[in-house]
Design an enzyme around this catalytic site. Structure first.
Site, PDB file in Angstrom:
ATOM      1  NE  ARG A  27      -3.106  -0.132   3.787  1.00 15.07           N
ATOM      2  CZ  ARG A  27      -3.580   1.044   2.975  1.00 15.07           C
ATOM      3  NH1 ARG A  27      -5.233   0.347   2.121  1.00 15.07           N
ATOM      4  NH2 ARG A  27      -4.544   1.418   3.532  1.00 15.07           N
TER       5      ARG A  27
ATOM      6  NE  ARG B 284       6.478   8.972  -4.349  1.00 10.81           N
ATOM      7  CZ  ARG B 284       5.999   9.510  -3.358  1.00 10.81           C
ATOM      8  NH1 ARG B 284       5.523   9.745  -1.982  1.00 10.81           N
ATOM      9  NH2 ARG B 284       4.066   9.352  -3.184  1.00 10.81           N
TER      10      ARG B 284
ATOM     11  NE  ARG C 184      -4.359  -5.714  15.306  1.00 14.05           N
ATOM     12  CZ  ARG C 184      -4.002  -6.785  16.680  1.00 14.05           C
ATOM     13  NH1 ARG C 184      -4.091  -7.507  16.885  1.00 14.05           N
ATOM     14  NH2 ARG C 184      -4.063  -5.525  16.925  1.00 14.05           N
TER      15      ARG C 184
ATOM     16  NE  ARG D  83      -3.217   5.834  11.787  1.00 18.81           N
ATOM     17  CZ  ARG D  83      -2.972   4.919  11.016  1.00 18.81           C
ATOM     18  NH1 ARG D  83      -1.871   5.768   9.880  1.00 18.81           N
ATOM     19  NH2 ARG D  83      -3.903   3.952  10.905  1.00 18.81           N
TER      20      ARG D  83
ATOM     21  CD  GLU E 247      -5.264   4.716  15.150  1.00 27.26           C
ATOM     22  OE1 GLU E 247      -5.146   6.011  14.594  1.00 27.26           O
ATOM     23  OE2 GLU E 247      -5.030   3.386  13.553  1.00 27.26           O
TER      24      GLU E 247
ATOM     25  CE1 TYR F 263      -6.105  -1.069   5.302  1.00 25.44           C
ATOM     26  CE2 TYR F 263      -4.683  -2.305   4.876  1.00 25.44           C
ATOM     27  CZ  TYR F 263      -5.145  -1.480   5.714  1.00 25.44           C
ATOM     28  OH  TYR F 263      -4.046  -0.577   6.386  1.00 25.44           O
TER      29      TYR F 263
ATOM     30  CG  ASP G 108      -7.306   2.935   0.740  1.00 26.56           C
ATOM     31  OD1 ASP G 108      -7.659   3.162   2.068  1.00 26.56           O
ATOM     32  OD2 ASP G 108      -6.069   3.321  -0.101  1.00 26.56           O
TER      33      ASP G 108
HETATM   34  N1  UDP Z   1       3.543   0.611   7.980  1.00 28.68           N
HETATM   35  C1  UDP Z   1       4.746   0.637   8.736  1.00 28.68           C
HETATM   36  N2  UDP Z   1       4.992   1.992   9.613  1.00 28.68           N
HETATM   37  C2  UDP Z   1       4.430   2.728   8.987  1.00 28.68           C
HETATM   38  C3  UDP Z   1       3.203   2.936   8.327  1.00 28.68           C
HETATM   39  C4  UDP Z   1       2.799   2.117   8.149  1.00 28.68           C
HETATM   40  O1  UDP Z   1       5.697  -0.564   8.761  1.00 28.68           O
HETATM   41  O2  UDP Z   1       5.236   3.739  10.315  1.00 28.68           O
HETATM   42  C5  UDP Z   1       2.818  -0.138   7.446  1.00 28.68           C
HETATM   43  C6  UDP Z   1       2.014  -0.875   7.853  1.00 28.68           C
HETATM   44  O3  UDP Z   1       2.287  -2.526   7.861  1.00 28.68           O
HETATM   45  C7  UDP Z   1       0.628  -1.286   7.852  1.00 28.68           C
HETATM   46  C8  UDP Z   1       0.965  -0.590   6.505  1.00 28.68           C
HETATM   47  O4  UDP Z   1       2.296  -0.229   6.326  1.00 28.68           O
HETATM   48  O5  UDP Z   1       0.045  -1.709   8.155  1.00 28.68           O
HETATM   49  C9  UDP Z   1      -0.555   0.267   5.442  1.00 28.68           C
HETATM   50  O6  UDP Z   1      -0.243   1.466   6.261  1.00 28.68           O
HETATM   51  P1  UDP Z   1      -1.952   2.235   5.956  1.00 28.68           P
HETATM   52  O7  UDP Z   1      -1.217   3.553   6.410  1.00 28.68           O
HETATM   53  O8  UDP Z   1      -1.849   2.288   4.296  1.00 28.68           O
HETATM   54  O9  UDP Z   1      -2.488   1.462   7.056  1.00 28.68           O
HETATM   55  P2  UDP Z   1      -3.952   2.277   7.133  1.00 28.68           P
HETATM   56  O10 UDP Z   1      -3.531   4.313   7.213  1.00 28.68           O
HETATM   57  O11 UDP Z   1      -5.535   1.705   7.248  1.00 28.68           O
HETATM   58  O12 UDP Z   1      -3.959   2.276   9.009  1.00 28.68           O
END
Ligand code: UDP
Length: 377
Positions: free
Chosen positions: A175, A179, A252, A283, A309, A357, A359
């Protein structure tokens, strides 16, 4: 209690999927009733105003899409601001840029050029002997190398999913963009922003003129509600609909600790991820920066609202947030899906109804697709 009136559609769930369908069905001249067990509309995109700030009560929702039709669709209901998500990762007090890009690699390894960064990733990938990544750990190492995996992915992912990275599917980490440019924009999306005035107002406008009953449970009043509509759009959890007859799917859940702070600026960014395994939260969101940008207006507000969170395994009675799309759950979902196909009067959709999952843009696209078949719109 239940109204005797017969509706064309009963929509269970006033989140995005339900609201889009309700709006389109109403436009097509159908009679529609929307019910939701929560005391409010908008599902998990619900926002509430606190201290002049629209607080994302169920976690950060940043609208982003490459789908022009979806972007034009939501623009009917709200103006969007020009928010660009650039989260920061805090690993044991050191800050790194996200998503993984040249700023991250420069901080991690001191590399200056994309070639140097690529060489470093290749070297680490080679050392780990990964050719065909089979799980999230292998996928992550082959995308960004061992160091980034250990410091920015492993701890965060294991906290978020409560599972070892070797047991998680590779797609979760795909996801995120990787870059070799200096670009902290988290999403590879042409269109991105937050609805001005909050998501709740946007969903209110979708549901304008439509009968909505909040605080109304479907499954416990099923017999009565089934009889008042010709068809049902069900956006709740698919396993709950079938009384968990094949066993429960795993989700989850997320818990938020929200505080109002007597200062204008707590962390200088909307999202800071804590990527070590010892910090209990995943976070911290500082809600004002979703809507004010980092300009004077945000700082003019004397207070700020922050949410920590915490991720946990879902238990009955809690809000389900993320479907756990590992092999076991996916095959269990397939069994529920077969059952759902036999329910001729019911259409299952949305994140929980389809166990995806998703968006937000994907939820809207799938609702619009369903409208095409169902309403010929
Ligand atoms: N992820 C990570 N480190 C980060 C942010 C995301 O390892 O700092 C991984 C983690 O496994 C997460 C996945 O990337 O489940 C997808 O992140 P995303 O931000 O898309 O998750 P969401 O916003 O849907 O909670």
């Amino acid at each position: 209690m239940v109204n005797e009136m017969k509706y064309d559609y009963l929509i269970v769930g006033a989140g995005l999927y339900g609201a889009v369908f309700a709006h389109e069905a109403n436009l097509a001249g159908k009679s529609v009733l929307v019910i939701d067990q929560r005391p409010h509309i908008a599902g998990n995109v619900y926002t509430e105003e606190i201290e002049g700030i629209h607080v994302h009560q169920y976690g950060a929702h940043i609208f982003h899409t490459n789908n022009r039709d979806v972007w034009d669709y939501v623009a009917q209901f709200s103006e969007f601001n020009r928010f660009t998500n650039s989260p920061v990762a805090n690993y044991k007090g050191e800050l790194y840029s996200l998503p993984f890009n040249m700023y991250t690699f420069n901080k991690m390894w001191g590399v200056i050029t994309p070639e140097e960064a690529m060489a470093k990733i290749e070297e680490q990938k080679k050392a780990a002997c990964i050719t065909d990544p089979k799980n999230l750990e292998e996928q992550a190492i082959s995308l960004v190398g061992q160091d980034v995996y250990e410091m920015l992915i492993k701890g965060y992912t294991e906290k978020q999913w409560g599972r070892d990275c070797k047991e998680l599917p590779p797609f979760i980490i795909k996801r995120l963009p990787v870059r070799l440019t200096f670009d902290n924009n988290y999403f590879n999306a042409l269109y991105q922003g937050i609805p001005v005035g909050g998501y709740t107002r946007m969903v209110e406008r979708m549901l304008n003129g439509i009968e909505v009953r909040t605080g109304t449970e479907y499954l416990s009043n099923r017999i009565a509600y089934e009889s008042i509509a010709d068809k049902i759009i069900y956006t709740g959890a698919i396993d709950a609909y079938f009384g968990y007859c094949e066993g429960p799917l795993q989700y989850r859940s997320v818990r938020f600790e929200t505080e109002i702070l007597n200062k204008p600026n707590f962390q200088g960014n909307a999202v800071v991820n804590y990527t070590d395994k010892d910090t209990a939260w995943t976070r911290i969101i500082e809600h004002k920066w979703f809507e004010f940008g980092k300009d004077a207006k945000g700082n003019d507000l004397p207070k700020t609202v922050v949410s920590r969170e915490y991720s946990s395994e879902w238990k009955t009675g809690e809000e389900a947030y993320y479907p756990v799309n590992d092999a076991k759950n996916v095959s269990l979902y397939e069994r529920y899906k077969s059952l759902s196909e036999k329910e001729k009067k019911v259409i299952f959709g949305g994140r929980l109804g389809a166990y995806q999952y998703y968006d937000m843009d994907a939820v809207i696209a799938s609702a619009l697709e369903m409208c095409k078949n169902e309403l010929n719109s």
